[in-house]
Design a protein around this motif. Structure first.
Motif, PDB file in Angstrom:
ATOM      1  N   VAL A  55       3.673  -3.840  -2.667  1.00 47.28           N
ATOM      2  CA  VAL A  55       2.634  -4.332  -3.559  1.00 47.28           C
ATOM      3  C   VAL A  55       1.362  -3.573  -3.202  1.00 47.28           C
ATOM      4  O   VAL A  55       1.130  -3.251  -2.031  1.00 47.28           O
ATOM      5  CB  VAL A  55       2.428  -5.860  -3.416  1.00 47.28           C
ATOM      6  CG1 VAL A  55       2.029  -6.234  -1.995  1.00 47.28           C
ATOM      7  CG2 VAL A  55       1.375  -6.360  -4.399  1.00 47.28           C
ATOM      8  N   THR A  91      -4.705  -1.924  -7.602  1.00 54.84           N
ATOM      9  CA  THR A  91      -4.537  -1.230  -8.869  1.00 54.84           C
ATOM     10  C   THR A  91      -4.820   0.259  -8.727  1.00 54.84           C
ATOM     11  O   THR A  91      -5.491   0.698  -7.778  1.00 54.84           O
ATOM     12  CB  THR A  91      -5.470  -1.817  -9.943  1.00 54.84           C
ATOM     13  OG1 THR A  91      -6.821  -1.653  -9.512  1.00 54.84           O
ATOM     14  CG2 THR A  91      -5.177  -3.293 -10.162  1.00 54.84           C
ATOM     15  N   TYR A 131       7.656 -11.233  -0.724  1.00 52.23           N
ATOM     16  CA  TYR A 131       7.861 -10.503  -1.966  1.00 52.23           C
ATOM     17  C   TYR A 131       7.868  -9.000  -1.742  1.00 52.23           C
ATOM     18  O   TYR A 131       8.659  -8.276  -2.353  1.00 52.23           O
ATOM     19  CB  TYR A 131       6.740 -10.895  -2.935  1.00 52.23           C
ATOM     20  CG  TYR A 131       6.716 -10.156  -4.246  1.00 52.23           C
ATOM     21  CD1 TYR A 131       7.667 -10.397  -5.226  1.00 52.23           C
ATOM     22  CD2 TYR A 131       5.695  -9.225  -4.520  1.00 52.23           C
ATOM     23  CE1 TYR A 131       7.622  -9.733  -6.437  1.00 52.23           C
ATOM     24  CE2 TYR A 131       5.640  -8.562  -5.726  1.00 52.23           C
ATOM     25  CZ  TYR A 131       6.610  -8.817  -6.687  1.00 52.23           C
ATOM     26  OH  TYR A 131       6.557  -8.157  -7.891  1.00 52.23           O
ATOM     27  N   VAL A 167      -2.298  -5.361  -7.963  1.00 55.07           N
ATOM     28  CA  VAL A 167      -3.186  -6.517  -8.050  1.00 55.07           C
ATOM     29  C   VAL A 167      -4.635  -6.071  -7.845  1.00 55.07           C
ATOM     30  O   VAL A 167      -4.903  -4.945  -7.407  1.00 55.07           O
ATOM     31  CB  VAL A 167      -2.811  -7.589  -6.996  1.00 55.07           C
ATOM     32  CG1 VAL A 167      -1.370  -8.047  -7.188  1.00 55.07           C
ATOM     33  CG2 VAL A 167      -3.002  -7.064  -5.579  1.00 55.07           C
ATOM     34  N   ASN A 168      -5.546  -6.981  -8.156  1.00 50.35           N
ATOM     35  CA  ASN A 168      -6.969  -6.660  -8.057  1.00 50.35           C
ATOM     36  C   ASN A 168      -7.621  -7.120  -6.765  1.00 50.35           C
ATOM     37  O   ASN A 168      -8.698  -6.636  -6.402  1.00 50.35           O
ATOM     38  CB  ASN A 168      -7.728  -7.293  -9.236  1.00 50.35           C
ATOM     39  CG  ASN A 168      -7.391  -6.636 -10.556  1.00 50.35           C
ATOM     40  OD1 ASN A 168      -7.488  -5.426 -10.691  1.00 50.35           O
ATOM     41  ND2 ASN A 168      -6.974  -7.434 -11.524  1.00 50.35           N
ATOM     42  N   HIS A 169      -7.005  -8.068  -6.062  1.00 52.15           N
ATOM     43  CA  HIS A 169      -7.680  -8.672  -4.920  1.00 52.15           C
ATOM     44  C   HIS A 169      -6.807  -8.650  -3.671  1.00 52.15           C
ATOM     45  O   HIS A 169      -5.588  -8.832  -3.735  1.00 52.15           O
ATOM     46  CB  HIS A 169      -8.077 -10.114  -5.242  1.00 52.15           C
ATOM     47  CG  HIS A 169      -8.980 -10.240  -6.421  1.00 52.15           C
ATOM     48  ND1 HIS A 169     -10.307  -9.854  -6.394  1.00 52.15           N
ATOM     49  CD2 HIS A 169      -8.752 -10.689  -7.690  1.00 52.15           C
ATOM     50  CE1 HIS A 169     -10.862 -10.066  -7.572  1.00 52.15           C
ATOM     51  NE2 HIS A 169      -9.937 -10.570  -8.380  1.00 52.15           N
ATOM     52  N   GLY A 229      -1.034 -12.999  -0.029  1.00 52.74           N
ATOM     53  CA  GLY A 229      -0.144 -14.069  -0.458  1.00 52.74           C
ATOM     54  C   GLY A 229       1.245 -13.574  -0.810  1.00 52.74           C
ATOM     55  O   GLY A 229       2.254 -14.199  -0.443  1.00 52.74           O
ATOM     56  N   LEU A 230       1.315 -12.427  -1.495  1.00 53.88           N
ATOM     57  CA  LEU A 230       2.616 -11.881  -1.897  1.00 53.88           C
ATOM     58  C   LEU A 230       3.406 -11.386  -0.683  1.00 53.88           C
ATOM     59  O   LEU A 230       4.625 -11.566  -0.602  1.00 53.88           O
ATOM     60  CB  LEU A 230       2.412 -10.753  -2.902  1.00 53.88           C
ATOM     61  CG  LEU A 230       1.891 -11.186  -4.288  1.00 53.88           C
ATOM     62  CD1 LEU A 230       1.561  -9.965  -5.139  1.00 53.88           C
ATOM     63  CD2 LEU A 230       2.912 -12.066  -4.993  1.00 53.88           C
ATOM     64  N   ALA A 240      -6.673 -10.852  -1.344  1.00 53.39           N
ATOM     65  CA  ALA A 240      -6.070 -12.156  -1.080  1.00 53.39           C
ATOM     66  C   ALA A 240      -4.715 -12.286  -1.769  1.00 53.39           C
ATOM     67  O   ALA A 240      -3.798 -12.925  -1.240  1.00 53.39           O
ATOM     68  CB  ALA A 240      -7.011 -13.267  -1.538  1.00 53.39           C
ATOM     69  N   THR A 241      -4.572 -11.675  -2.942  1.00 50.08           N
ATOM     70  CA  THR A 241      -3.294 -11.723  -3.658  1.00 50.08           C
ATOM     71  C   THR A 241      -2.237 -10.927  -2.914  1.00 50.08           C
ATOM     72  O   THR A 241      -1.077 -11.346  -2.809  1.00 50.08           O
ATOM     73  CB  THR A 241      -3.466 -11.171  -5.087  1.00 50.08           C
ATOM     74  OG1 THR A 241      -4.539 -11.865  -5.733  1.00 50.08           O
ATOM     75  CG2 THR A 241      -2.189 -11.354  -5.890  1.00 50.08           C
ATOM     76  N   ILE A 242      -2.636  -9.766  -2.387  1.00 48.09           N
ATOM     77  CA  ILE A 242      -1.693  -8.976  -1.581  1.00 48.09           C
ATOM     78  C   ILE A 242      -1.223  -9.791  -0.381  1.00 48.09           C
ATOM     79  O   ILE A 242      -0.027  -9.849  -0.075  1.00 48.09           O
ATOM     80  CB  ILE A 242      -2.350  -7.659  -1.121  1.00 48.09           C
ATOM     81  CG1 ILE A 242      -2.445  -6.688  -2.310  1.00 48.09           C
ATOM     82  CG2 ILE A 242      -1.560  -7.028   0.020  1.00 48.09           C
ATOM     83  CD1 ILE A 242      -2.990  -5.335  -1.950  1.00 48.09           C
ATOM     84  N   SER A 292       4.346  -4.519  -7.838  1.00 49.50           N
ATOM     85  CA  SER A 292       3.174  -5.094  -8.520  1.00 49.50           C
ATOM     86  C   SER A 292       1.902  -4.384  -8.093  1.00 49.50           C
ATOM     87  O   SER A 292       1.820  -3.836  -6.991  1.00 49.50           O
ATOM     88  CB  SER A 292       3.031  -6.591  -8.212  1.00 49.50           C
ATOM     89  OG  SER A 292       4.136  -7.315  -8.664  1.00 49.50           O
TER      90      SER A 292
END
Length: 312
Positions: free
Chosen positions: A194, A197, A237, A223-225, A231-232, A227-229, A221
């Protein structure tokens, strides 16, 4: 002929005392010199400000009207110099800066805390934006300086390198690669990834490193943030390759990091600013920023984050 602030001060002193002799004594002038100062002010204004008798001095109607104006003028005059003194002593002012999100969240907090402790009256304005926006904010003059990756190759700006940070692998603590002290990019490519962007400097350098090593990668995937990385990756994931400066933002109890090598991917972060002298407040913040390296703010990642001499 124009009025002078000392003449306004003399007027206020005479209005307060009602006596030329007492007002001139307090003012530190001879009575003739003091009287001349009042006369010059009346000539400039074109009106008589005082009724003069042998026993006392009294304001005329025009003097009564001028009294609040003179008081306000003196307050404003004094206030201007007090405000300038505050600015030069960095007791007031504003500092605006733009920084990549990883810098704003990882590098700036200890700098901001120390600067605010020393200069509590200075307002800080921080824009955490992507590289293109950092450059645009600096060029437009909307911020005092930016902190980003590399120069924008413009004659209007200058770039001062601050630090280098290496890319590292972010993974779950129970992932098979967590047993390795160091992970190669080839080994990383065998697992789903992951990433940020494609518009980010982090993703561009990631793609460059894979291409340089002639390795294909499978990104599940974008992502923009950060924190999302985090979490994934924590969910199992995918894995991620990130600059070490992102670690203070993404690390959590179920995540670990490992150095990435073969090849080593490194980015240079620095100060981007227009080629002119900054405000006193901005210069004070800059000096605080340049001193961050000497305080060793990332002892757990010291091998992956190296400060340039200018920032030590």
């Amino acid at each position: 002929m124009t009025a002078q602030i000392r003449q306004v001060e003399a007027f206020l002193m005479l209005a307060q005392t009602g006596s030329f002799s007492e007002a001139s004594r307090r003012f530190g002038l001879s009575q003739p010199a003091f009287s001349l100062s009042i006369q010059r002010l009346e000539e400039v204004l074109g009106v008589r400000l005082f009724h003069r008798t042998s026993r006392r001095v009294k304001l005329t109607a025009e003097g009564e009207a001028f009294l609040p104006m003179a008081s306000g003028l003196l307050r404003n005059w004094t206030g201007v110099f007090e405000e300038m003194a505050d600015l030069t002593a960095v007791r007031r002012g504003r500092v605006a800066l733009a920084a990549l999100p990883s810098i704003a969240a990882g590098l700036l907090p200890p700098v901001v805390l120390e600067f605010t402790r020393k200069h509590p009256g200075v307002k800080l304005e921080i824009h955490d934006v992507l590289q293109g926006e950092v450059i645009e904010l600096v060029r437009s003059g909307r911020v005092d300086f930016g902190i980003s990756v590399g120069s924008d190759d413009s004659a209007e700006t200058e770039f001062l390198p601050l630090l280098d940070d290496n890319f590292v692998a972010l993974l779950r603590h129970d992932h098979p690669l967590a047993g390795h002290d160091r992970i190669s990019w080839e080994a990383l490519s065998r697992h789903p990834l992951v990433s940020m962007t494609s518009t980010t400097s982090v993703r561009r350098l990631t793609d460059f490193t894979f291409a340089e090593a002639r390795i294909g990668a499978r990104f599940l995937s974008e992502v923009n943030h950060l924190a999302t990385i985090a979490g994934l990756v924590a969910a199992g994931y995918a894995l991620a390759a990130l600059p070490a400066l992102c670690l203070p933002v993404v690390l959590r109890p179920d995540l670990e990091w490992r150095p990435l090598g073969s090849p080593v991917a490194r980015r240079t972060l620095g100060l981007l600013r227009l080629r002119h002298s900054p405000s006193v407040a901005a210069e004070a913040f800059l000096q605080e920023l340049l001193g961050i390296g000497a305080r060793n703010p990332f002892p757990n990642f010291a091998a992956e984050i190296s400060f340039r001499p200018a920032a030590q």
